[in-house]
Design a protein around this motif. Structure first.
Motif, PDB file in Angstrom:
ATOM      1  N   PRO A 188       1.871  -2.358 -27.158  1.00 39.36           N
ATOM      2  CA  PRO A 188       0.915  -1.859 -26.031  1.00 39.36           C
ATOM      3  C   PRO A 188       1.071  -0.326 -25.632  1.00 39.36           C
ATOM      4  O   PRO A 188       2.187  -0.164 -25.525  1.00 39.36           O
ATOM      5  CB  PRO A 188       1.229  -2.953 -25.016  1.00 39.36           C
ATOM      6  N   LEU A 189       0.324   0.178 -25.354  1.00 42.12           N
ATOM      7  CA  LEU A 189       0.496   1.947 -25.051  1.00 42.12           C
ATOM      8  C   LEU A 189       1.265   1.716 -23.700  1.00 42.12           C
ATOM      9  O   LEU A 189       2.013   2.650 -23.487  1.00 42.12           O
ATOM     10  CB  LEU A 189      -0.771   2.449 -24.703  1.00 42.12           C
ATOM     11  N   ALA A 190       1.306   0.587 -23.045  1.00 43.03           N
ATOM     12  CA  ALA A 190       1.885   0.568 -21.756  1.00 43.03           C
ATOM     13  C   ALA A 190       3.427   0.447 -21.840  1.00 43.03           C
ATOM     14  O   ALA A 190       4.131   1.171 -21.091  1.00 43.03           O
ATOM     15  CB  ALA A 190       1.806  -0.914 -21.260  1.00 43.03           C
ATOM     16  N   ASP A 191       3.816   0.216 -23.398  1.00 42.96           N
ATOM     17  CA  ASP A 191       5.188  -0.027 -23.653  1.00 42.96           C
ATOM     18  C   ASP A 191       5.647   1.325 -24.523  1.00 42.96           C
ATOM     19  O   ASP A 191       6.679   1.555 -24.938  1.00 42.96           O
ATOM     20  CB  ASP A 191       5.663  -1.126 -24.227  1.00 42.96           C
ATOM     21  N   LEU A 192       4.702   2.142 -24.891  1.00 41.62           N
ATOM     22  CA  LEU A 192       5.012   3.022 -26.058  1.00 41.62           C
ATOM     23  C   LEU A 192       6.109   4.355 -25.582  1.00 41.62           C
ATOM     24  O   LEU A 192       7.064   4.492 -26.003  1.00 41.62           O
ATOM     25  CB  LEU A 192       3.720   3.845 -26.681  1.00 41.62           C
ATOM     26  N   HIS A 193       5.358   4.734 -24.489  1.00 42.53           N
ATOM     27  CA  HIS A 193       6.236   5.768 -23.688  1.00 42.53           C
ATOM     28  C   HIS A 193       7.088   5.349 -22.709  1.00 42.53           C
ATOM     29  O   HIS A 193       7.140   4.238 -21.893  1.00 42.53           O
ATOM     30  CB  HIS A 193       5.471   6.898 -22.937  1.00 42.53           C
ATOM     31  N   ARG A 194       8.409   5.972 -22.644  1.00 43.72           N
ATOM     32  CA  ARG A 194       9.654   5.446 -21.864  1.00 43.72           C
ATOM     33  C   ARG A 194       9.497   6.372 -20.507  1.00 43.72           C
ATOM     34  O   ARG A 194       9.000   7.136 -20.578  1.00 43.72           O
ATOM     35  CB  ARG A 194      10.747   5.641 -22.386  1.00 43.72           C
ATOM     36  N   LEU A 195      10.224   5.636 -19.476  1.00 41.48           N
ATOM     37  CA  LEU A 195      10.747   6.679 -18.271  1.00 41.48           C
ATOM     38  C   LEU A 195      12.140   7.177 -18.948  1.00 41.48           C
ATOM     39  O   LEU A 195      12.685   6.712 -19.760  1.00 41.48           O
ATOM     40  CB  LEU A 195      10.943   5.600 -17.189  1.00 41.48           C
ATOM     41  N   PRO A 196      12.444   8.218 -18.186  1.00 37.61           N
ATOM     42  CA  PRO A 196      13.623   9.029 -18.621  1.00 37.61           C
ATOM     43  C   PRO A 196      14.832   8.233 -18.654  1.00 37.61           C
ATOM     44  O   PRO A 196      15.556   8.456 -19.489  1.00 37.61           O
ATOM     45  CB  PRO A 196      13.526  10.329 -18.206  1.00 37.61           C
ATOM     46  N   GLY A 197      15.034   7.672 -17.539  1.00 33.30           N
ATOM     47  CA  GLY A 197      16.631   7.214 -17.295  1.00 33.30           C
ATOM     48  C   GLY A 197      17.551   7.922 -17.519  1.00 33.30           C
ATOM     49  O   GLY A 197      17.687   9.080 -17.353  1.00 33.30           O
ATOM     50  N   ASP A 198      18.789   7.285 -18.296  1.00 31.43           N
ATOM     51  CA  ASP A 198      19.694   8.144 -18.844  1.00 31.43           C
ATOM     52  C   ASP A 198      19.513   8.516 -20.315  1.00 31.43           C
ATOM     53  O   ASP A 198      20.416   9.119 -20.891  1.00 31.43           O
ATOM     54  CB  ASP A 198      20.985   7.331 -18.595  1.00 31.43           C
ATOM     55  N   ALA A 199      18.343   8.407 -20.846  1.00 31.73           N
ATOM     56  CA  ALA A 199      18.240   8.983 -22.347  1.00 31.73           C
ATOM     57  C   ALA A 199      16.942   9.306 -22.549  1.00 31.73           C
ATOM     58  O   ALA A 199      15.830   9.193 -23.315  1.00 31.73           O
ATOM     59  CB  ALA A 199      18.152   7.585 -23.002  1.00 31.73           C
ATOM     60  N   PRO A 200      16.659  10.682 -21.468  1.00 30.28           N
ATOM     61  CA  PRO A 200      15.323  11.262 -21.653  1.00 30.28           C
ATOM     62  C   PRO A 200      14.956  12.186 -23.125  1.00 30.28           C
ATOM     63  O   PRO A 200      13.604  12.446 -23.283  1.00 30.28           O
ATOM     64  CB  PRO A 200      15.333  12.432 -20.720  1.00 30.28           C
ATOM     65  N   HIS A 201      15.793  12.111 -23.964  1.00 33.10           N
ATOM     66  CA  HIS A 201      15.466  12.558 -25.315  1.00 33.10           C
ATOM     67  C   HIS A 201      14.693  11.573 -25.870  1.00 33.10           C
ATOM     68  O   HIS A 201      14.051  12.137 -27.000  1.00 33.10           O
ATOM     69  CB  HIS A 201      16.976  12.823 -25.982  1.00 33.10           C
ATOM     70  N   ARG A 202      14.744  10.474 -25.641  1.00 28.36           N
ATOM     71  CA  ARG A 202      13.849   9.531 -26.283  1.00 28.36           C
ATOM     72  C   ARG A 202      12.178   9.420 -25.352  1.00 28.36           C
ATOM     73  O   ARG A 202      12.144   8.997 -24.286  1.00 28.36           O
ATOM     74  CB  ARG A 202      14.289   8.119 -26.407  1.00 28.36           C
ATOM     75  N   ASP A 203      11.143  10.007 -25.825  1.00 32.73           N
ATOM     76  CA  ASP A 203       9.980   9.813 -25.224  1.00 32.73           C
ATOM     77  C   ASP A 203       9.333   8.581 -25.230  1.00 32.73           C
ATOM     78  O   ASP A 203       8.457   8.404 -24.345  1.00 32.73           O
ATOM     79  CB  ASP A 203       9.048  10.907 -25.902  1.00 32.73           C
ATOM     80  N   THR A 204       9.575   7.850 -26.601  1.00 27.58           N
ATOM     81  CA  THR A 204       8.770   6.881 -26.646  1.00 27.58           C
ATOM     82  C   THR A 204       9.752   5.767 -27.259  1.00 27.58           C
ATOM     83  O   THR A 204      11.120   5.982 -27.468  1.00 27.58           O
ATOM     84  CB  THR A 204       7.761   6.865 -27.932  1.00 27.58           C
ATOM     85  N   VAL A 205       9.317   4.446 -27.450  1.00 27.75           N
ATOM     86  CA  VAL A 205      10.312   3.509 -28.089  1.00 27.75           C
ATOM     87  C   VAL A 205      10.171   3.176 -29.744  1.00 27.75           C
ATOM     88  O   VAL A 205      10.929   2.572 -30.137  1.00 27.75           O
ATOM     89  CB  VAL A 205       9.641   1.943 -27.461  1.00 27.75           C
ATOM     90  N   LEU A 206       9.296   4.499 -30.039  1.00 30.90           N
ATOM     91  CA  LEU A 206       9.208   4.198 -31.617  1.00 30.90           C
ATOM     92  C   LEU A 206      10.749   4.661 -32.262  1.00 30.90           C
ATOM     93  O   LEU A 206      11.408   5.487 -31.786  1.00 30.90           O
ATOM     94  CB  LEU A 206       8.343   5.250 -32.092  1.00 30.90           C
ATOM     95  N   ASP A 207      10.967   4.036 -33.352  1.00 28.57           N
ATOM     96  CA  ASP A 207      12.008   4.565 -34.300  1.00 28.57           C
ATOM     97  C   ASP A 207      11.877   5.529 -35.165  1.00 28.57           C
ATOM     98  O   ASP A 207      10.761   6.129 -35.375  1.00 28.57           O
ATOM     99  CB  ASP A 207      12.693   3.263 -34.908  1.00 28.57           C
ATOM    100  N   HIS A 208      12.894   6.247 -35.704  1.00 29.33           N
ATOM    101  CA  HIS A 208      12.528   7.509 -36.738  1.00 29.33           C
ATOM    102  C   HIS A 208      11.465   7.192 -37.658  1.00 29.33           C
ATOM    103  O   HIS A 208      10.769   8.447 -37.613  1.00 29.33           O
ATOM    104  CB  HIS A 208      14.073   7.665 -37.208  1.00 29.33           C
ATOM    105  N   ALA A 209      11.368   6.155 -38.298  1.00 23.91           N
ATOM    106  CA  ALA A 209      10.425   6.368 -39.230  1.00 23.91           C
ATOM    107  C   ALA A 209       9.206   5.496 -38.944  1.00 23.91           C
ATOM    108  O   ALA A 209       8.272   5.263 -39.844  1.00 23.91           O
ATOM    109  CB  ALA A 209      11.159   5.648 -40.673  1.00 23.91           C
ATOM    110  N   ASP A 210       8.976   5.186 -37.746  1.00 22.36           N
ATOM    111  CA  ASP A 210       7.869   4.433 -37.240  1.00 22.36           C
ATOM    112  C   ASP A 210       6.646   5.388 -37.354  1.00 22.36           C
ATOM    113  O   ASP A 210       6.765   6.573 -36.785  1.00 22.36           O
ATOM    114  CB  ASP A 210       7.901   3.988 -35.625  1.00 22.36           C
ATOM    115  N   LEU A 211       5.559   5.131 -37.996  1.00 27.00           N
ATOM    116  CA  LEU A 211       4.234   5.774 -38.246  1.00 27.00           C
ATOM    117  C   LEU A 211       3.286   4.993 -37.481  1.00 27.00           C
ATOM    118  O   LEU A 211       2.873   3.876 -37.843  1.00 27.00           O
ATOM    119  CB  LEU A 211       4.001   5.874 -39.702  1.00 27.00           C
TER     120      LEU A 211
END
Lengths: 335, 168
Positions: A188-211
């Protein structure tokens, strides 16, 4: 710019495999954000896997009335698509308010979702930034905060997600179709983007090779009466200070149903669920709209320098709901 | 990494071996000596490098040449038919749509692409009725051309030139 290898993907699975095999690899589609970051030194992949020629550029109606948008559909083509203009006007308007004609002709749907923040410190490699260089600190806190978050930020990052399109898609309850080495999944797009928390380098929940291969919009008849309003420092070609995507359904002077999402205020497209709860079943008046906006923004924690965005968000929510209610001949009371 | 590519620019086929880091803009200017597309900001913000890439206006500074092997590119210099200027070019001359001229090739390519988009019925940010016909008034022209900056500030005459270009 660090030298990099280039490979044109043969099909989506080939693209995923190629990126999975190289920790330093990145997907290349429209390139409007990535190529800029290569020049700025914000990112330095050692392999670009070009997915721009994969056959992911179709827009198809789904059984049940939804719409499937290929990951490689250009922003300009999506904005102009007859079905989007008629059935999801907020999405068309969001796309048209983003970037310039030239950029919309190159930028893709998936690339738009995955674009990085325009925080000036993130883009300036001479300054500390937890998103670009984890653990180095946040230069925006105590710095220039005009384009930064008022909701959902952390002590590590106050950047916002810059997309307009994603705000409309969030209001529309879109799903993102993701291909990985383990197969296809729906996020769900609702879950795609993250809040920054203590890992702001991760914009989304996607892994390295997720297309991302597609975005699906549900059939949402009320979206025919929807819009997107963007408040910015210039009349055109600027990122949002605050934006609002909304759809409103009235039932005899009462709010039957509503969809409301905000841009320019958080690390992710911000669904205004609290405001929606206040609106459903309430009289469609300016008073109701104000109370709903205030309820949503009660959680706002602006930075010194962007306090104005709280009132701007409130006023924009009210203005957009009034506009939509006005289209029903309602919502004009208590000016 | 060096890669051979072939692109068609203004009708002529050009082959070369490029570093993967080369943008389409640098490939044209530095390798092919095609100087019509200009390097302004080099970050996709000013529009002076605008060309028509497979018929659509894009900024060539954010396009990697390697990703556009086989592309058909038209620059402002390729729009004229021999000595006969393209109507949009002629309108810029007639209406004095420039001062220093540096942004002009990008403005003209952008305008040609923009007029095609409008002809295809594409709405813009300022279009009231998303499903209605497109009336290219001044507000529409300004919005649709907002990706091209002119630091001389020749905008008033650029809009006048575009009005003329729209008519022809």
């Amino acid at each position: 710019m660090i030298p990099f290898d280039y490979r044109r993907a043969q099909d989506p699975a080939d693209a995923v495999t190629a990126v999975a095999e190289r920790p330093g690899a990145a997907f290349l589609a429209g390139g409007t954000n990535l190529v800029d970051h290569l020049k700025l030194g914000v990112t330095a992949p050692d392999l670009l896997v070009d997915v721009s020629r994969l056959p992911l550029d179709g827009v198809e109606s789904l059984p049940g009335g939804g719409l499937r948008i290929g990951a490689a559909v250009r922003n300009s083509d999506l904005a102009a698509h007859p079905v989007v203009r008629e059935r999801y006007p907020m999405l068309s308007r969001a796309l048209l308010s983003g970037a310039s004609g030239q950029l919309r002709n190159a930028a893709t749907t998936a690339g738009n979702l995955l674009q990085r923040t325009r925080c000036v410190y993130f883009q300036d490699v001479t300054t500390p930034c937890n998103k670009r260089d984890p653990g180095s600190g946040c230069s925006a806190i105590g710095g220039y905060t005009r384009y930064h978050a008022i909701l959902g930020a952390s002590e590590h990052c106050i950047a916002v997600h810059p997309s307009d399109m994603a705000v409309a898609m969030r209001a529309l309850d879109a799903d993102v179709i993701v291909l990985s080495q383990d197969g296809e999944r729906r996020v769900p797009l609702a879950d795609l983007h993250r809040l920054p928390g203590d890992a702001p380098h991760r914009d989304t929940v996607l892994d390295h090779a997720d297309l991302i291969t597609a975005v699906e919009l549900p059939a949402l008849p009320m979206a025919r009466r929807s819009t997107y309003r963007k408040v910015r420092d210039r009349a055109s070609y600027a990122f949002a200070l605050v934006s609002v995507a909304a759809a409103l359904e009235l039932d005899d002077g009462m709010v039957g149903d509503v969809r409301l999402a905000l841009g320019g205020v958080a690390h992710k497209p911000w669904r205004a669920s609290t405001a929606e709860e206040h609106l459903r079943g309430a009289p469609a008046t300016v008073e109701t709209f104000r109370r709903a906006a205030d309820a949503e923004l009660a959680a706002a924690q602006p930075q010194p320098g962007n306090e104005f965005k709280v009132r701007m968000a409130r006023n924009t929510i009210v203005a957009v709901l009034r506009e939509l209610a006005g289209a029903h001949g309602m919502g004009g009371e208590h000016r | 990494m060096e890669v051979p590519i072939t692109i068609r620019v203004d009708g002529a086929e050009r082959s070369m071996t490029i570093d993967t880091r080369t943008t389409l803009l640098d490939a044209m200017r530095d390798r092919l000596s095609i100087m019509s597309p200009k390097k302004g900001c080099d970050h996709g913000q000013c529009g002076s490098c605008t060309v028509l890439l497979d018929g659509r206006r894009v900024v060539s500074c954010l396009a990697l040449a390697v990703a556009h092997d086989g592309a058909e590119i038209t620059t402002a210099a390729g729009l004229a038919d021999g000595a006969e200027l393209h109507p949009v070019q002629q309108a810029f001359v007639d209406r004095d749509g420039f001062q220093c001229g540096y942004c002009t090739p990008g403005q003209i390519c952008s305008a040609v692409g923009m007029l095609e988009e409008a002809k295809a019925g594409h709405p813009s940010h300022v279009t009231d009725d998303l499903t209605g016909p497109i009336d290219l008034d001044d507000a529409e022209l300004r919005e649709r051309m907002s990706g091209n900056l002119c630091r001389c500030g020749a905008y008033v005459n650029i809009v006048a030139a575009l009005r003329e270009g729209t008519a022809s």
